[in-house]
Design an enzyme around this catalytic site. Structure first.
Site, short mmCIF file in Angstrom:
data_model
loop_
_atom_site.label_atom_id
_atom_site.label_comp_id
_atom_site.label_asym_id
_atom_site.label_seq_id
_atom_site.Cartn_x
_atom_site.Cartn_y
_atom_site.Cartn_z
NE ARG A 197 -3.42 -0.27 2.72
CZ ARG A 197 -4.45 -0.83 2.06
NH1 ARG A 197 -5.06 -0.15 1.12
NH2 ARG A 197 -4.85 -2.04 2.37
NE ARG A 251 -7.01 -1.51 -5.83
CZ ARG A 251 -6.95 -2.83 -5.69
NH1 ARG A 251 -6.82 -3.37 -4.49
NH2 ARG A 251 -7.03 -3.61 -6.73
CB ILE A 252 -7.58 1.97 1.67
CG1 ILE A 252 -9.07 1.60 1.76
CG2 ILE A 252 -7.10 2.72 2.90
CD1 ILE A 252 -9.38 0.57 2.83
CG LEU A 253 -4.83 6.59 -1.68
CD1 LEU A 253 -5.02 8.04 -2.10
CD2 LEU A 253 -3.86 5.87 -2.62
CG ASN A 301 -14.39 9.62 -0.60
OD1 ASN A 301 -14.40 9.31 -1.80
ND2 ASN A 301 -14.83 8.80 0.34
CG HIS A 349 -19.42 6.98 1.95
ND1 HIS A 349 -18.67 5.87 1.63
CD2 HIS A 349 -20.40 6.56 2.78
CE1 HIS A 349 -19.16 4.81 2.25
NE2 HIS A 349 -20.22 5.21 2.96
CG ASP A 386 -9.59 11.26 8.92
OD1 ASP A 386 -9.84 10.17 8.34
OD2 ASP A 386 -10.09 11.59 10.01
CG ASP A 397 -15.74 5.60 3.86
OD1 ASP A 397 -15.26 6.29 2.94
OD2 ASP A 397 -16.16 4.43 3.68
C1 GRF Z 1 -20.47 6.92 -5.99
O1 GRF Z 1 -21.75 6.47 -5.65
C2 GRF Z 1 -19.69 7.33 -4.77
O2 GRF Z 1 -20.50 7.76 -3.73
C3 GRF Z 1 -18.98 6.06 -4.38
O3 GRF Z 1 -18.68 5.44 -5.59
C4 GRF Z 1 -19.61 5.82 -6.58
C5 GRF Z 1 -18.84 6.28 -7.78
O4 GRF Z 1 -19.65 6.42 -8.89
N1 GRF Z 1 -17.83 6.39 -3.58
P1 GRF Z 1 -19.09 7.06 -10.22
O5 GRF Z 1 -17.86 6.25 -10.65
O6 GRF Z 1 -18.76 8.49 -9.99
O7 GRF Z 1 -20.21 6.90 -11.22
#
Ligand code: GRF
Length: 196
Positions: free
Chosen positions: A58, A84-86, A100, A102, A134, A138
């Site tokens: 990683r 991927r988790i950085l 990000n 979510h 951070d 998430d």
């Molecule tokens: C989104 O729903 C986002 O919330 C999640 O991954 C999805 C990415 O969708 N982290 P896209 O590739 O932008 O269509």
């Protein structure tokens, strides 16, 4: 911008045009077949691939991603479906400069299966969170959240489709505000002048 898949959020930022007040200088993916890379090329934006499998661990993957970002001259990083988790190096190199999106109202339903998890839990409301990244997944300071009601008969596809409609409106607004310097952070509290 970092993407692993479809890149519909990337498209929403591209569609914002000059209203974004920011230039997307690089779209990077860990997957060579991510459709987001096609969208970038179609928009004349450099597209790069940094494969997970080409790196020992990683830390090495993160260094390669950060070097590519810095090499492109980017001042900030927008994650949109980057799976991927950085390592902490990314946050050290771009402190409060990685955003990000979510598909839930964090801290509920973190992780890669937020939409499925909200349905499995029987939640009545979920939504969208835009946050700073951070060192924990998430977890970083919340910039903006929008609720999405879960309806009878929803499955992951139908719910995710409604969540994405909200994402495509919210993310460009947040990125524009960030680019304009209208987002400030005190500890975990983010102040954001939302557009009226
Ligand atoms: C989104 O729903 C986002 O919330 C999640 O991954 C999805 C990415 O969708 N982290 P896209 O590739 O932008 O269509």
């Amino acid at each position: 911008m970092l993407v692993s898949g479809s890149g519909s959020n990337l498209q929403a930022l591209l569609d914002a045009g000059d209203d974004l007040g920011a230039e997307i200088v690089l779209v990077l993916s860990d997957k060579a077949d991510a459709y987001g890379l096609e969208r970038a090329r179609g928009a004349g934006i450099p597209a790069a691939v940094v494969r997970w499998a080409d790196h020992a661990d990683r830390a090495a993957f993160t260094t390669a991603v950060c070097d590519a970002i810095q090499g492109a001259g980017a001042e900030a990083v927008v994650l949109a479906g980057f799976m991927r988790i950085l390592s902490a190096e990314a946050v050290e190199r771009f402190p409060l400069r990685i955003l990000n999106i979510h598909p839930s109202l964090l801290p509920s339903f973190p992780g890669a299966h937020a939409v499925e998890d909200s349905l499995a839990h029987g939640a009545k409301v979920t939504g969208v969170t835009v946050h700073f990244v951070d060192e924990q997944v998430d977890h970083g300071p919340v910039i903006a959240q929008r609720p999405v009601l879960i309806e009878e008969g929803d499955d992951a596809d139908s719910l995710h489709a409604r969540i994405q409609q909200v994402e495509h409106q919210l993310y460009p607004e947040v990125v524009a505000a960030f680019a304009a310097g209208r987002i400030t952070v005190e500890g975990r509290t983010v102040h954001w002048e939302e557009p009226s």
